[in-house]
Design an enzyme around this catalytic site. Structure first.
Site, PDB file in Angstrom:
ATOM      1  N   HIS A 153       0.830  -1.216   0.000  1.00 23.16           N
ATOM      2  CA  HIS A 153       0.000   0.000   0.000  1.00 23.16           C
ATOM      3  C   HIS A 153       0.864   1.267   0.000  1.00 23.16           C
ATOM      4  O   HIS A 153       0.427   2.328   0.440  1.00 23.16           O
ATOM      5  CB  HIS A 153      -0.934   0.041   1.216  1.00 23.16           C
ATOM      6  CG  HIS A 153      -1.769  -1.191   1.363  1.00 23.16           C
ATOM      7  ND1 HIS A 153      -2.953  -1.377   0.698  1.00 23.16           N
ATOM      8  CD2 HIS A 153      -1.566  -2.323   2.098  1.00 23.16           C
ATOM      9  CE1 HIS A 153      -3.471  -2.556   1.031  1.00 23.16           C
ATOM     10  NE2 HIS A 153      -2.644  -3.154   1.862  1.00 23.16           N
ATOM     11  N   SER A 280      15.217  20.299 -16.589  1.00 23.91           N
ATOM     12  CA  SER A 280      14.046  21.145 -16.832  1.00 23.91           C
ATOM     13  C   SER A 280      14.466  22.340 -17.662  1.00 23.91           C
ATOM     14  O   SER A 280      15.565  22.872 -17.494  1.00 23.91           O
ATOM     15  CB  SER A 280      13.458  21.614 -15.493  1.00 23.91           C
ATOM     16  OG  SER A 280      12.581  22.700 -15.679  1.00 23.91           O
ATOM     17  N   LYS A 286      16.622  20.530 -11.532  1.00 26.47           N
ATOM     18  CA  LYS A 286      15.829  19.321 -11.751  1.00 26.47           C
ATOM     19  C   LYS A 286      16.647  18.171 -12.328  1.00 26.47           C
ATOM     20  O   LYS A 286      17.515  18.358 -13.165  1.00 26.47           O
ATOM     21  CB  LYS A 286      14.652  19.614 -12.677  1.00 26.47           C
ATOM     22  CG  LYS A 286      13.562  20.485 -12.070  1.00 26.47           C
ATOM     23  CD  LYS A 286      12.921  19.833 -10.850  1.00 26.47           C
ATOM     24  CE  LYS A 286      12.172  18.567 -11.163  1.00 26.47           C
ATOM     25  NZ  LYS A 286      11.016  18.769 -12.063  1.00 26.47           N
ATOM     26  N   GLU A 293       9.669   7.194 -16.792  1.00 25.46           N
ATOM     27  CA  GLU A 293       8.312   7.695 -17.004  1.00 25.46           C
ATOM     28  C   GLU A 293       7.802   7.289 -18.387  1.00 25.46           C
ATOM     29  O   GLU A 293       6.618   6.971 -18.562  1.00 25.46           O
ATOM     30  CB  GLU A 293       8.284   9.209 -16.836  1.00 25.46           C
ATOM     31  CG  GLU A 293       8.537   9.652 -15.399  1.00 25.46           C
ATOM     32  CD  GLU A 293       8.719  11.149 -15.247  1.00 25.46           C
ATOM     33  OE1 GLU A 293       8.681  11.619 -14.109  1.00 25.46           O
ATOM     34  OE2 GLU A 293       8.894  11.845 -16.268  1.00 25.46           O
TER      35      GLU A 293
END
Length: 460
Positions: A153, A280, A286, A293
């Site tokens: 979870h 970024s 970043k 992804e």
């Protein structure tokens, strides 16, 4: 192809809408191989002379070289790869080229081409998975002493090793190899000779063609489809390949999600290589896990290919219907993206580094050994459900007092349950916890070492 039947030419719009050469040109090698094998069978059936066969084979090999060199002119008017090749062959060698289509249809021809292509793609995808598995096992072996929290979870559950966690994905990708092998086996039946629907009256020996094209069992015996109607309508091998790709995509996506979490500042368990991270355009600090992804995103694409095929075939009557032409774009895309995605996962993991201290700090939360404490009570004779409740009360006391679970006072522990006598704090040792988990499939160091050795042996 059918000018004898119609008085008017096919409309340009219909040609544009119905062409498949823009994508099925990729089947050229398999189409040429199938045509050469079919021509050999025609010789055996005395439908071609040896000289005619020689001219056909020579012409087809020349066309193959031209396609590979980018010098072949594909025609949309000829619709597909089969007619483009046959037309070019007939222009070169005349009558023998016009004989090539004797005793076959584009229906059994394309079914044969696609099955050959699927077999090759299964091999390519399997090779990519073997490489990924070797990288996973190598990374697991290098990080066998890295301890981190396991999660259920997305909440800390129990401590495991990074190696044990990585080997969970090895199990998944191992099963993906099995599914690809099954898809290849499903495709390994030769439909050539089934004609458009009911075979042919001409004396073609299908087993000869099947053997020439490699549609054979483990003992080298030819495998031919057993029903001509099913053979030209069947898209199971295509769908099975896309199912294998879709489920492998799910596994890649789950691995990617772990990598995204682990590489975040909040977790800080692992660092992906610079080459597979991005920045970024606005924020200089970043470090984005874009490759992972994208892996998550590709999973949807694989599932779309599978859904496309299932929906495409669900309502079709036997046998061939033009709808089936649309089976190739999802198949081609699934194969391309699967092999590329596995390669990206492989290269990313190869350069991944674990932060051992950060992982250990997270895994050192004594609450992760609460179940071990319940087991300690069980060994003292307490039923597990009672032990679970007793430890639950102790956890509640720790939370209320604002102290770690192993720092609850003896007096307070006895209020949770009188069974918490001397020695209960000895449970809160990661070394002890792992040493107690050496059974098959568990995360103990010896058990994990055995699994690493087993994987290394199986991947040789």
């Amino acid at each position: 192809m059918w000018k004898g039947r119609f008085s008017k030419a096919t409309a340009d719009l219909v040609q544009q809408y119905g062409e498949s050469i823009s994508y099925d040109w990729r089947l050229y090698k398999h189409d040429i191989a199938g045509s050469i094998a079919h021509a050999r069978a025609q010789v055996s059936a005395k439908l071609l002379s040896s000289d005619e066969f020689a001219a056909i084979e020579k012409g087809l090999r020349e066309i193959e070289k031209e396609i590979e060199a980018g010098e072949f002119n594909f025609s949309i008017e000829l619709e597909d790869i089969h007619m483009n090749i046959e037309s070019a062959l007939t222009e070169r060698i005349g009558a023998p080229g016009a004989k090539l289509h004797t005793a076959r249809s584009r229906n059994d021809q394309v079914a044969t081409d696609v099955r050959l292509w699927i077999k090759d793609q299964c091999d390519a995808a399997d090779a990519a998975l073997v490489s990924l598995l070797k990288t996973l096992v190598k990374l697991a072996a290098a990080n066998a002493d890295v301890i981190l929290p396991g999660y259920t979870h997305l909440q800390r559950a129990q401590p495991v090793s990074a190696a044990h966690h990585l080997l969970a994905y090895a199990e998944m990708f191992g099963r993906d190899r099995t599914r690809l092998a099954a898809a290849k086996a499903s495709a390994n039946w030769c439909p050539l000779g089934s004609g458009a629907i009911a075979g042919t009256t001409l004396p073609i020996r299908r087993e000869v063609t099947a053997k020439l094209l490699g549609f054979v069992d483990a003992k080298g015996r030819p495998q031919v489809t057993r029903n001509s109607m099913d053979a030209v309508a069947d898209r199971d091998p295509t769908t099975e390949f896309c199912f294998a790709a879709a489920l492998c995509g799910v596994h890649l996506s789950r691995l990617a999600e772990d990598m995204v979490l682990w590489s975040s500042a909040e977790f800080g368990f692992a660092r992906m290589p610079d080459e597979f991270s991005t920045g970024s355009s606005l924020m200089p600090q970043k470090r984005n896990p874009d490759s992972m992804e994208l892996l998550r995103g590709k999973a949807a694409r694989f599932q779309a290919s599978l859904t496309h095929l299932l929906t495409l075939t669900k309502g079709l009557p036997l046998t061939y219907n033009r709808d089936l032409q649309d089976d190739k774009p999802p198949l081609f895309d699934a194969a391309d993206q699967l092999i590329l995605s596995v390669a990206v996962a492989d290269a990313t993991l190869a350069g991944t580094k674990f932060h051992k201290a950060r992982c250990l700090a997270a895994a050192s939360d004594p609450a992760l050994l609460a179940t071990d404490l319940a087991d300690w009570l069980v060994r003292k004779g307490m039923p597990f459900r009672h032990a679970h409740h007793a430890v639950g009360r102790l956890v509640a006391l720790a939370e209320k007092s604002g102290v770690p679970l192993d720092k609850v006072s003896d007096e307070a522990a006895l209020t949770a349950d009188k069974a918490f006598t001397k020695g209960w704090r000895e449970v809160f040792s990661l070394k002890r916890g792992f040493a107690a988990r050496e059974n098959t499939g568990m995360p103990g160091p010896k058990a994990v070492a055995r699994e690493i050795a087993r994987w290394k042996q199986s991947l040789r």
